[in-house]
Design a protein around this motif. Sequence first.
Motif, PDB file in Angstrom:
ATOM      1  N   ALA A  62       0.651  -1.145   0.083  1.00  0.00           N
ATOM      2  CA  ALA A  62       0.004  -0.058   0.020  1.00  0.00           C
ATOM      3  C   ALA A  62       0.954   1.378   0.067  1.00  0.00           C
ATOM      4  O   ALA A  62       0.622   2.349  -0.714  1.00  0.00           O
ATOM      5  N   PHE A  85     -11.511   4.831   2.105  1.00  0.00           N
ATOM      6  CA  PHE A  85     -11.443   3.644   1.194  1.00  0.00           C
ATOM      7  C   PHE A  85     -12.685   2.837   1.445  1.00  0.00           C
ATOM      8  O   PHE A  85     -13.040   2.668   2.416  1.00  0.00           O
ATOM      9  N   LEU A  88      -9.947  -2.371  -0.086  1.00  0.00           N
ATOM     10  CA  LEU A  88      -8.561  -2.325  -0.207  1.00  0.00           C
ATOM     11  C   LEU A  88      -8.202  -3.909   0.057  1.00  0.00           C
ATOM     12  O   LEU A  88      -8.624  -4.493   0.792  1.00  0.00           O
ATOM     13  N   SER A 138      -7.731  -1.190  -4.741  1.00  0.00           N
ATOM     14  CA  SER A 138      -8.205  -0.314  -3.857  1.00  0.00           C
ATOM     15  C   SER A 138      -9.252   0.702  -4.613  1.00  0.00           C
ATOM     16  O   SER A 138      -9.454   0.865  -5.651  1.00  0.00           O
TER      17      SER A 138
END
Lengths: 153, 153
Positions: A62, A85, A88, A138
Motif C-alpha cells: 500500500a 477507502f 482495499l 483499492s
Amino acid sequence: MSEKYLEDFAPGQMYRSGRNRVETDRVKAFASEFDPQPFHLDEDAAGRSIFGGLAASGWHTAALTMRLLVESDFKPAGGIVGAGFEELRWPLPVRPGDELYVEAEVLEVRPSKSRPSQGLIKVRTTTRNQKGEAVQISVGNLVVRRRADPRKG
Amino acid sequence: MSEKYLEDFAPGQMYRSGRNRVETDRVKAFASEFDPQPFHLDEDAAGRSIFGGLAASGWHTAALTMRLLVESDFKPAGGIVGAGFEELRWPLPVRPGDELYVEAEVLEVRPSKSRPSQGLIKVRTTTRNQKGEAVQISVGNLVVRRRADPRKG
C-alpha cells in the motif's frame, strides 16, 4: 504534469505510474518496523506459512502504491488526500524481485455540497506486478480543490 | 497470549494494544520514502495545506496500527493475514507527538465452505490518539486457521 482541479477530472480517465522494484532487504526492513511476522521476515518460516515463501506486508504494498501514485502524472491540486477507502485488498502476494506499477482510474467526480471550494473524486487503483497480475486493488475517495469558488463566479 | 484458532473467536470480543508515540522524525522519514507530499514533510508547507500543520501519512498510521496489533494479545493462529478491507478511513490527522493505541473488535466469525482448514473473521480496528479520538477506522477480514479439520473429527 500540471495540477488538476476538480473540474479537470472526469470518469474514465486513466493514469499509469512508473515502476518500482521490490527488494528483499526493503521487504524485511518494512516488516521489522511495522509488521514483524515470520512470513515477512524469514524465508524458511515464510515457506511453511500460508504464503509459501517470503511476501511483502500488504501495508508495504500500500505504501509503495502511494509512492508510485505521488510520482505519477496524477496530480490533484492540493495533493493526494484520501478521505477514505471502501475497498482495499491484496489478491496475490508481492514477492521480492517483483516490479510494481499502478493504474488509477477515475470512477466518479462529485462537488461537495457543504464546501464549495472542494469536491471528491472516487478512484480505483490497481497495483500490478511485472506479469500484469493485480497484487492490490483499492477504491477510495480523494479530496480535490475546485478551480474557483462558484459563489464568486 | 496463546495463539487463537477460528473456534476461539466470537463476535463482541475486544482487544486493546499498547501505545506508540509518533515522533516527528519518523513522520518525515516515512513520508520521504512512501508519501513525499509537502504536508507530511515540511512544517511551513503543512501549515498552508488542508491539514493546517504537519500530519502523518495515512499509510504511516495504517502501518503503525499493524505494528500495535501484531504486538497485542490479538494472536490468530498462523498470524494476522488480511484478506481485504471493506472500510479504511482517517477521521482526524495524526500529529507528531500523538500517542496511538488500537482497539480491535471481532464482528463476525465464518468457517470457509471451500477450505475446511480455515475461516474468516471480520474485525473492526479503531486507532485512537492520547485524547481517545479515532484517527483511523478499518473493517477487514482476516484468514484464521481452524483448530482441526472437521472432516477428520
